[in-house]
Design an enzyme around this catalytic site. Structure first.
Site, short mmCIF file in Angstrom:
data_model
loop_
_atom_site.label_atom_id
_atom_site.label_comp_id
_atom_site.label_asym_id
_atom_site.label_seq_id
_atom_site.Cartn_x
_atom_site.Cartn_y
_atom_site.Cartn_z
N SER A 173 -3.35 -5.69 4.76
CA SER A 173 -3.84 -4.65 3.86
C SER A 173 -4.84 -5.31 2.93
O SER A 173 -4.83 -6.53 2.79
CB SER A 173 -2.67 -4.09 3.05
OG SER A 173 -3.13 -3.35 1.94
N TYR A 185 5.66 -5.20 -1.46
CA TYR A 185 4.55 -4.83 -0.57
C TYR A 185 3.42 -5.88 -0.55
O TYR A 185 3.07 -6.41 0.51
CB TYR A 185 3.99 -3.45 -0.92
CG TYR A 185 3.04 -2.93 0.14
CD1 TYR A 185 3.53 -2.39 1.32
CD2 TYR A 185 1.66 -3.03 -0.03
CE1 TYR A 185 2.68 -1.94 2.31
CE2 TYR A 185 0.80 -2.58 0.96
CZ TYR A 185 1.31 -2.03 2.12
OH TYR A 185 0.47 -1.60 3.10
#
Ligand SMILES: *[C@@H]1O[C@H](CO)[C@@H](O)[C@H](O)[C@H]1NC(C)=O
Ligand SMILES: *[C@@H]1O[C@H](CO)[C@@H](O)[C@H](O)[C@H]1NC(C)=O
Length: 321
Positions: A173, A185
């Protein structure tokens, strides 16, 4: 020749060389591998989002897709939307035995050819939010899927990938380049970047290529605001009163509002930008090391990651995700 005309000549030559190099790069980038109909690709996280679309896209191009879903419903939805060539199976990437069963059935499917492509796409975002609101298990819930899951799936599939001198495509990401929020995350995505870089080096002698996809913000299950908000409320509600007081009464509502506003602006619905990068990594003769999917990633987040931290400390009162 005068100095001026010599420097004109030098500039013209330099421009010509740069243009030729760019043209050569684009041509090289467009070469495809042969024999899609002989190639098998295994994709995790195909219930929805990038995985679901990629599975259908590659199926449409004639590759043999084995699509791993977490839920029966995800598998049924995909089966209904794809050709009979596409196979689905159920996989929980945090369960070693479940990964073992997936390897077994993919092994039967691919036979002596081996596995051409492994796409580690399965991931989750919640719990995500301010670090102080988290307990250790909130971090591990995300790390277990997004990082340890990716590592174990890769390790168990490596023998099949070596057979085919195949490809590994890992979904990181832009948050693997720029840590914008607390929880597991961003940590997991930084970990995926590092794991992929060491894997690429270690498997290079065996002809295995490793690419990293770095999507910007897209509308998928990972960015679903209702789920993120519901979980944030859980974290906030269980905080001791003195910690809540230190944030102030309106903090939670302001945080959610700011998050809704920025995510509404940022999240692109066009997830094919991401699956096109994945397809390139699997089908190009010369796959790239990193793909930044989406203009926000290329022109905003990645450049932003090189700025000094004071920019964030001053500019971002609220986390965006
Ligand atoms: C996945 O496996 C883990 C570990 O075995 C288990 O705790 C978890 O509940 C499973 N998740 C799902 C959705 O089945
Ligand atoms: C934020 O967005 C979610 C999903 O669209 C919605 O359910 C929620 O009510 C919104 N919250 C606020 C505070 O605007």
């Amino acid at each position: 020749m005068s100095i001026t005309s010599m420097s004109h000549l030098a500039v013209t030559c330099a421009l010509l060389l740069v243009t030729l190099a760019a043209v050569r790069w684009h041509i090289r980038d467009s070469y495809k591998v042969d024999g899609f109909s002989q190639k098998h690709v295994f994709i995790t996280g195909c219930d929805s989002g990038f995985g679901h679309l990629l599975a259908r896209q590659l199926d449409g191009k004639g590759l043999h897709v084995v699509a791993a879903c977490l839920t029966e419903k995800g598998a049924a939805d995909l089966t209904a939307a794809a050709s009979s060539r596409l196979k689905t199976l159920l996989l929980n990437v945090t369960d070693s035995a479940s990964i073992g069963r997936a390897v077994e059935s993919v092994s039967k499917e691919v036979g002596e050819r081996g596995l051409w492509g492994l796409v580690n796409n399965a991931g989750r975002s919640v719990p995500i939010g301010p670090t102080e609101w988290m307990k250790l298990e909130d971090f591990t819930k995300v790390l277990d899927v997004n990082l340890i899951g990716v590592i174990e799936v890769t390790l168990q599939f490596l023998p099949l990938l070596k057979k085919a001198q195949g490809r590994v495509v890992n979904v990181a990401s832009v948050l693997g380049r720029l840590s914008l929020t607390g929880g597991g995350y961003c940590l997991s995505k930084w970990g995926v970047e590092a794991f992929s870089d060491s894997l690429r080096r270690d498997m290079h002698p065996f002809g295995i290529k490793v690419s990293i996809i770095e999507p910007g913000f897209f509308k998928t299950a990972v960015t679903r605001l209702d789920l993120i908000e519901a979980d944030l409320r859980r974290l906030w509600t269980r905080l001791p009163q003195d910690v809540k007081d230190s944030y102030g009464e309106t903090y939670f509502d302001d945080y959610v509002k700011a998050q809704n506003f920025s995510m509404g602006l940022l999240c692109s619905p066009d997830i094919s930008k991401v699956t096109r990068c994945m397809e390139h990594a699997l089908t190009a003769r010369f796959p790239r090391t990193r793909y930044s999917a989406g203009w926000d990633a290329k022109l905003f987040w990645i450049p932003l990651s090189y700025l000094p931290s004071c920019v964030f400390l001053k500019g971002m009162k609220f986390n965006i995700l």
